[in-house]
Write a protein that holds these residues in place. Structure first.
Motif, short mmCIF file in Angstrom:
data_model
loop_
_atom_site.label_atom_id
_atom_site.label_comp_id
_atom_site.label_asym_id
_atom_site.label_seq_id
_atom_site.Cartn_x
_atom_site.Cartn_y
_atom_site.Cartn_z
N SER A 48 38.14 39.55 -19.45
CA SER A 48 37.39 39.70 -18.20
C SER A 48 35.99 39.14 -18.29
O SER A 48 35.29 39.04 -17.27
CB SER A 48 37.33 41.17 -17.80
OG SER A 48 36.53 41.86 -18.74
N LEU A 49 35.55 38.76 -19.50
CA LEU A 49 34.16 38.33 -19.64
C LEU A 49 33.85 37.10 -18.79
O LEU A 49 32.75 36.97 -18.25
CB LEU A 49 33.84 38.05 -21.12
CG LEU A 49 33.75 39.28 -22.00
CD1 LEU A 49 33.45 38.88 -23.44
CD2 LEU A 49 32.65 40.21 -21.51
N ASP A 50 34.82 36.20 -18.69
CA ASP A 50 34.58 35.01 -17.88
C ASP A 50 34.26 35.39 -16.43
O ASP A 50 33.34 34.85 -15.83
CB ASP A 50 35.82 34.10 -17.88
CG ASP A 50 35.90 33.28 -19.15
OD1 ASP A 50 37.01 32.83 -19.49
OD2 ASP A 50 34.85 33.09 -19.79
N LEU A 51 35.05 36.32 -15.91
CA LEU A 51 34.82 36.74 -14.53
C LEU A 51 33.47 37.43 -14.38
O LEU A 51 32.77 37.25 -13.38
CB LEU A 51 35.93 37.69 -14.08
CG LEU A 51 37.25 36.98 -13.86
CD1 LEU A 51 38.40 37.95 -13.92
CD2 LEU A 51 37.24 36.26 -12.52
N VAL A 52 33.09 38.21 -15.41
CA VAL A 52 31.78 38.88 -15.36
C VAL A 52 30.69 37.82 -15.31
O VAL A 52 29.76 37.89 -14.50
CB VAL A 52 31.58 39.78 -16.60
CG1 VAL A 52 30.18 40.34 -16.63
CG2 VAL A 52 32.60 40.90 -16.62
N ASP A 53 30.81 36.82 -16.17
CA ASP A 53 29.78 35.79 -16.22
C ASP A 53 29.68 35.04 -14.90
O ASP A 53 28.59 34.69 -14.46
CB ASP A 53 30.08 34.80 -17.36
CG ASP A 53 29.80 35.41 -18.71
OD1 ASP A 53 30.31 34.89 -19.72
OD2 ASP A 53 29.08 36.42 -18.76
N GLU A 54 30.82 34.82 -14.26
CA GLU A 54 30.79 34.15 -12.96
C GLU A 54 30.10 35.01 -11.93
O GLU A 54 29.23 34.57 -11.19
CB GLU A 54 32.23 33.92 -12.49
CG GLU A 54 32.64 32.49 -12.35
CD GLU A 54 34.13 32.45 -12.03
OE1 GLU A 54 34.50 32.82 -10.91
OE2 GLU A 54 34.90 32.09 -12.94
N GLN A 55 30.52 36.28 -11.88
CA GLN A 55 30.03 37.14 -10.80
C GLN A 55 28.58 37.53 -10.95
O GLN A 55 27.93 37.87 -9.97
CB GLN A 55 30.86 38.43 -10.75
CG GLN A 55 32.10 38.27 -9.93
CD GLN A 55 32.51 39.60 -9.35
OE1 GLN A 55 31.69 40.46 -9.07
NE2 GLN A 55 33.82 39.77 -9.19
N MET A 56 28.03 37.48 -12.14
CA MET A 56 26.66 37.98 -12.31
C MET A 56 25.67 37.11 -11.56
O MET A 56 24.59 37.58 -11.19
CB MET A 56 26.28 38.11 -13.78
CG MET A 56 26.00 36.82 -14.49
SD MET A 56 25.12 37.13 -16.02
CE MET A 56 26.39 36.92 -17.19
N TRP A 57 26.04 35.86 -11.31
CA TRP A 57 25.11 34.99 -10.60
C TRP A 57 25.19 35.16 -9.09
O TRP A 57 24.33 34.67 -8.36
CB TRP A 57 25.39 33.52 -10.96
CG TRP A 57 25.27 33.29 -12.41
CD1 TRP A 57 26.28 32.96 -13.27
CD2 TRP A 57 24.09 33.41 -13.22
NE1 TRP A 57 25.79 32.85 -14.55
CE2 TRP A 57 24.45 33.13 -14.54
CE3 TRP A 57 22.76 33.74 -12.93
CZ2 TRP A 57 23.53 33.16 -15.59
CZ3 TRP A 57 21.85 33.76 -13.96
CH2 TRP A 57 22.24 33.48 -15.29
N THR A 58 26.22 35.84 -8.60
CA THR A 58 26.39 35.92 -7.15
C THR A 58 25.62 37.09 -6.55
O THR A 58 25.53 37.20 -5.35
CB THR A 58 27.87 36.10 -6.78
OG1 THR A 58 28.29 37.38 -7.31
CG2 THR A 58 28.72 35.02 -7.38
N THR A 59 25.09 37.98 -7.38
CA THR A 59 24.45 39.16 -6.82
C THR A 59 23.17 39.50 -7.57
O THR A 59 22.99 39.12 -8.72
CB THR A 59 25.42 40.36 -6.89
OG1 THR A 59 24.69 41.54 -6.52
CG2 THR A 59 25.95 40.56 -8.29
#
Lengths: 143, 180
Positions: A48-59
């Motif tokens: 899931s780390l990839d998804l975390v890294d992606e989402q952290m920039w959106t918020t």
């Protein structure tokens, strides 16, 4: 929300686990399949780390709510100011409890990292830190 | 010409956290360099000693205390004025020896040790022994030879940090050899 199992891991900058802890309700604590689950939990968290890294920039928020789902496991995440990723695997939705848990662990982590002898990204071995995580886990996750 | 005017506000005050973090970084670097706890303790005392011999001048200039008449007065001045001025804390003076030449300073919230936990395998490290060196150096400059040790340490599980100060002798100014 008793009855839910939780697996909590703090992931460092090199995708290394810095701290892990799981919270089980007492009914499941003696489950012989627990050892197998440990490897699976690490695998799911890592994936899931990839998804975390992606989402952290959106918020702008540190708390990322749910970022991923694997079979019956939900994955929630919290990213600190220094990009330490708190990842929580859980099989029951418990947004408020997990959010509060993350906040308290964040404070505890910041206090711990003020220790001049602790090097960031290294595994956390302090008994004091473990006790606090257990306490907050019991308070917000398995009550 | 000494500066006698009191400084109303020291505009170069640093935050207490910066001070704590700086000291912490110093100790952890010393630990990496020397690795041996006893060596680090010795270095911290030396550092403290060097601070003490210089800080005493600043202290006397700012606090305007007069000469102490006996060791008990010295203890009170150290605890109520000196520690207050430099660290913002007032340790308690207790455990006087029967002969009146030894006392203890009990420190409850030591600003040097905020957030600090001693790492595994370094139980002999006296984290606050810079204070011992500083006291020794400062008192040496006012002609008092003392020995300062840490007997209780909050980082090692005790309730308070206790510094034991023992008076050894009064130093006389020695006339350099060759002069009358």
């Amino acid at each position: 929300m008793s009855g839910g199992s939780y697996y909590f891991v703090i992931v460092g900058h090199h995708d290394n686990p810095v701290f892990e802890m799981d919270f089980m309700p007492s009914a499941k604590a003696n489950d012989p399949k627990r050892e197998d689950h440990r490897h699976l939990n690490q695998f799911i968290a890592h994936a899931s780390l990839d998804l975390v890294d992606e989402q952290m920039w959106t918020t702008n928020n540190m708390y990322l709510k749910m970022v991923d789902k694997f079979n019956e496991w939900f994955v929630s995440a919290f990213v600190t100011a220094s990009r330490m990723r708190f990842v929580m695997l859980h099989d029951e939705k418990n947004e408020d409890g997990i959010k509060n848990f993350f906040q308290e662990i964040y404070e505890t982590y910041v206090k711990h990292s003020m220790n001049p002898f602790y090097e960031i990204n290294t595994p956390i071995k302090s008994a004091n830190f473990e006790r606090k995580v257990q306490f907050y886990g019991r308070k917000y996750l398995t009550t | 010409m000494s500066r006698q005017t009191a400084r109303p506000t020291d505009s170069r005050k640093v935050s207490a956290e910066l001070f704590t973090l700086t000291y912490g970084a110093l100790v952890s670097q010393l630990l990496k360099d020397y690795e041996n706890d006893d060596d680090v303790n010795k270095q911290l005392e030396k550092i403290g000693y060097n601070i003490g011999i210089r800080a005493i001048e600043d202290f006397l200039a700012r606090s305007n205390v007069t000469r102490c008449n006996d060791f008990r007065e010295t203890a009170d001045v150290i605890s109520k004025i000196a520690f207050k001025m430099f660290l913002g804390i007032s340790p308690a003076v207790t455990n006087w020896s029967p002969a009146g030449d030894e006392f203890s300073l009990l420190i409850e919230n030591n600003p040097l040790t905020d957030f600090v936990e001693l790492p595994e395998g370094h139980n002999k490290l006296n984290y606050s022994c810079v204070l011992c060196g500083a006291l020794k150096g400062a008192l040496e400059m006012v002609q008092l030879e003392v020995d300062v040790k840490i007997v209780q340490d909050q980082l090692k599980g005790d309730n308070v940090t206790e510094l034991r100060v023992k008076f050894i002798k009064r130093l006389e100014d020695a006339i350099p050899a060759g002069e009358d």
